[in-house]
Design an enzyme around this catalytic site. Structure first.
Site, PDB file in Angstrom:
ATOM      1  N   GLY A 378       0.996  -1.018   0.024  1.00  0.00           N
ATOM      2  CA  GLY A 378       0.085   0.252  -0.248  1.00  0.00           C
ATOM      3  C   GLY A 378       1.114   1.209  -0.380  1.00  0.00           C
ATOM      4  O   GLY A 378       2.085   0.975   0.008  1.00  0.00           O
ATOM      5  N   PRO A 379      -0.286   2.605  -0.148  1.00  0.00           N
ATOM      6  CA  PRO A 379       1.526   3.821  -0.131  1.00  0.00           C
ATOM      7  C   PRO A 379       2.121   4.509   0.633  1.00  0.00           C
ATOM      8  O   PRO A 379       1.413   3.065   2.239  1.00  0.00           O
ATOM      9  CB  PRO A 379       0.170   4.393  -0.591  1.00  0.00           C
ATOM     10  N   SER A 380       2.838   4.773   1.098  1.00  0.00           N
ATOM     11  CA  SER A 380       3.544   4.583   2.114  1.00  0.00           C
ATOM     12  C   SER A 380       2.759   6.009   2.887  1.00  0.00           C
ATOM     13  O   SER A 380       2.213   6.385   2.870  1.00  0.00           O
ATOM     14  CB  SER A 380       4.693   6.178   1.943  1.00  0.00           C
ATOM     15  N   GLY A 381       2.856   5.705   4.574  1.00  0.00           N
ATOM     16  CA  GLY A 381       1.727   6.249   5.994  1.00  0.00           C
ATOM     17  C   GLY A 381       0.426   5.254   5.205  1.00  0.00           C
ATOM     18  O   GLY A 381       0.245   5.917   6.315  1.00  0.00           O
ATOM     19  N   GLY A 382       1.000   4.391   4.909  1.00  0.00           N
ATOM     20  CA  GLY A 382      -0.690   3.464   5.470  1.00  0.00           C
ATOM     21  C   GLY A 382      -0.533   2.704   6.710  1.00  0.00           C
ATOM     22  O   GLY A 382      -1.958   2.619   6.898  1.00  0.00           O
ATOM     23  N   GLY A 383      -0.152   2.636   7.574  1.00  0.00           N
ATOM     24  CA  GLY A 383      -0.023   1.813   8.947  1.00  0.00           C
ATOM     25  C   GLY A 383       1.509   0.296   8.582  1.00  0.00           C
ATOM     26  O   GLY A 383       0.572  -0.432   9.251  1.00  0.00           O
ATOM     27  N   LYS A 384       1.153   0.058   6.749  1.00  0.00           N
ATOM     28  CA  LYS A 384       2.430  -1.299   7.527  1.00  0.00           C
ATOM     29  C   LYS A 384       3.196  -1.729   8.534  1.00  0.00           C
ATOM     30  O   LYS A 384       2.780  -2.514   8.588  1.00  0.00           O
ATOM     31  CB  LYS A 384       2.336  -1.111   5.756  1.00  0.00           C
ATOM     32  N   GLU A 508      10.641  -3.409   4.742  1.00  0.00           N
ATOM     33  CA  GLU A 508      11.050  -3.153   3.048  1.00  0.00           C
ATOM     34  C   GLU A 508      12.738  -4.103   3.765  1.00  0.00           C
ATOM     35  O   GLU A 508      13.776  -2.658   3.992  1.00  0.00           O
ATOM     36  CB  GLU A 508      10.923  -1.708   3.835  1.00  0.00           C
TER      37      GLU A 508
END
Length: 587
Positions: A378-384, A508
């Protein structure tokens, strides 16, 4: 500023100072103090003051012409013994201070190790160092130096007041009436001195932070040709500190004339009124001389009280910071039960989490099946990455529940729970030391050389290690500075192999690597994930495509879950994501 605003500001300041005193007192009982040494030091101070109180009587006899061998011997003995006592008291005070200092440092270090991660979000590492090193020195100096002396001063003051009253009640009455004026003046000066000292320290802290941040960013400043602007900002910060220091210097300068004037007023009263009583035959010249000397000692002690009060006020900033740390909630390690079985599913049930006011996860629900690879995209800052932190119980959900085999994870013993996981981050930290120490970090069992070699081989780092002169005992440098990013990652993966946990968290792990390092790390990760429950946060399409399950997060919510083909069919966002990764790989 209006009168109402000034009144509100005064009320806030009084509440803060009241809170500081409470924190100060509570902090004294947060660790086991060396009471024997404090008691011994207090007795030495009382003995020293008792000897000093004999001098005025001897001196008055000499001044009035009573010079006998007993008087002379008494004066010499008192002076010599006090000199010896002075050295002994300083030495014992140092020992006591060191004992207190080490106790508070151990207390703080223990708290730092057991405090939740949230504390480290609120307080910078440099401040943690300051609390452990500088603030503890201040509190230990106050406890070891001032408190025993305070008891001695109270004893001496009461003794002198009793002696003076015995000489002449009228002189004592004048002294008694003037004492509140003297004490209140010293207290108000102490508060003023504390505020200017605190203001100066804050300005110095601001200047230090500004310089430390700017100096490490010199290349960026020059790249944007921003030297002139940053030069002006630096001058402004230096000027603010200069003004605060000038105010602090003025406050310090006022101390000498203030105490001199206060002492002079009382001395003039004793001299003028004493001479009058002598001429009237009410008291003898010997009593007047002794009274005058005792008054000097009396106000010397009151002045010392003022200095003690000032030092205590100055140390309250340090003690309030320590108190905030030692009163902070700790992680609870011992809970209801151990993890009996590892072969269970992880479940997120309507989990909500926020960093402060920023909502990161909103009603997130999904299942991580045992023995499968789950990729979170998902996009950055999405809580992964937040999901991985919640799994390790570094943070706790604001609402909802995370369960393992149906049991809420907060019921498991914390160490027992965290040992289930091996974690490899984007920039896996290494400690200064050897490759061997870093690979074996966190293990509580003996590790054979063959196990170590096998872990390094699986992590695709063995060839590099064998090329080092010291092999596994080669130094990695501070924070792994002597290694490349890919080498650090592979050492972290070797650590995960050796830990052999059932659950693998990869955050990551291949970001910011060159092509050669990426291939080596990718090969090591593929071996590592075999037979384990893996939760992967990654932008590597080969890992994502081969995952058993993909969870697509978007703005803190689960948009969809499924296999690569299923999510590709259902989500426009995922199709854009895959297309972007394909273009990046081809480029």
């Amino acid at each position: 500023m209006t009168a109402t605003q000034k009144s509100v500001k005064r009320d806030i300041r009084r509440q803060q100072e009241s809170g500081m005193w409470k924190s100060y007192i509570r902090l004294l009982f947060k660790t086991k103090l060396p009471w024997f040494w404090l008691g011994f030091l207090t007795l030495l101070n009382i003995a020293d003051i008792t000897l000093g109180l004999l001098l005025p009587a001897y001196t008055a006899q000499v001044a009035s012409g009573v010079i006998t061998s007993t008087v002379i011997t008494g004066v010499v003995v008192v002076i010599v013994v006090r000199v010896l006592f002075s050295g002994i008291i300083r030495y014992i005070a140092k020992i006591t201070s060191y004992k207190i200092d080490i106790r508070y440092r151990k207390l703080i270090w223990n708290r730092l190790m057991r405090s939740p991660i949230k504390l480290y979000d609120d307080v910078k590492p440099s401040e943690m160092i300051s609390r452990t090193v500088n603030d503890t020195s201040q509190i230990s100096a106050v406890i070891s130096g001032l408190f025993p002396a305070l008891v001695g001063m109270i004893y001496g003051t009461v003794y002198i007041a009793k002696v003076l009253y015995g000489y002449d009640w009228r002189l004592s009455a004048g002294l008694l009436l003037y004492t509140p004026v003297y004490v209140l003046s010293i207290i108000y000066y102490g508060k003023w001195n504390y505020r200017t000292h605190k203001y100066t320290q804050n300005r110095l802290a601001g200047l230090t932070q500004f310089l430390s941040e700017l100096l490490v960013s010199i290349p960026l400043i020059k790249s944007f040709a921003n030297e002139q602007k940053e030069t002006e900002r630096g001058k402004d910060n230096i000027q603010l500190y200069y003004r605060a220091n000038m105010k602090r210097s003025l406050t310090a300068w006022v101390n000498t004339p203030l105490t001199s004037i206060l002492n002079l007023v009382m001395e003039l009263f004793v001299i003028v009124f004493g001479i009058y009583l002598v001429t009237q035959g009410t008291i003898t010249i010997q009593i007047w001389i002794a009274f005058f000397m005792y008054v000097g000692m009396y106000f010397g002690m009151l002045e010392t009280f003022g200095l003690m009060y000032t030092q205590i006020k100055q140390s309250q900033g340090a003690t309030s910071r320590i108190a905030h740390l030692v009163e902070n909630d700790l992680e609870q390690y011992h809970r209801e039960q151990e993890v009996d079985s590892n072969q269970l599913d992880l479940e997120f049930n309507h989990v909500m989490f926020a960093y402060g006011d920023k909502l990161v996860l909103d009603e997130v629900s999904f299942t991580v099946p045992y023995g499968k690879v789950t990729a979170i995209v998902g996009p950055s800052g999405g809580g992964k990455s937040t999901i991985l932190a919640l799994l390790q119980q570094l943070y706790h959900p604001n609402d909802g529940q995370i369960s393992f085999g149906g049991t809420p994870i907060e019921k498991f013993h914390l160490n027992n729970w965290r040992k289930l996981f091996s974690y490899v981050a984007q920039d896996s930290p290494l400690f200064a030391g050897t490759i061997r120490e870093n690979i074996m970090y966190g293990l509580e069992r003996e590790v054979s050389e063959s196990e170590l070699i096998n872990a390094a081989e699986n992590a695709n780092i063995l060839t590099f290690i064998n090329e080092q002169p010291d092999k596994f005992d080669a130094s990695v440098g501070e924070g792994g500075s002597s290694l490349s990013g890919g080498q650090r990652q592979r050492i972290a993966i070797a650590r995960a192999f050796l830990r052999n946990s059932d659950f693998l968290l990869l955050d990551e792990a291949m970001a910011s690597l060159d092509v050669k390092s990426e291939k080596a790390v990718q090969a090591a990760m593929s071996v590592l994930m075999e037979g384990r429950t893996a939760i992967v946060v990654a932008h590597d399409l080969s890992i994502i495509r081969n995952a058993d399950q993909i969870i697509l997060l978007n703005e803190g919510k689960v948009e969809t879950t499924g296999t690569h083909d299923e999510v590709l069919r259902e989500s426009d966002l995922y199709r854009q994501f895959v297309e972007f990764l394909n273009n990046t790989t081809e480029g």
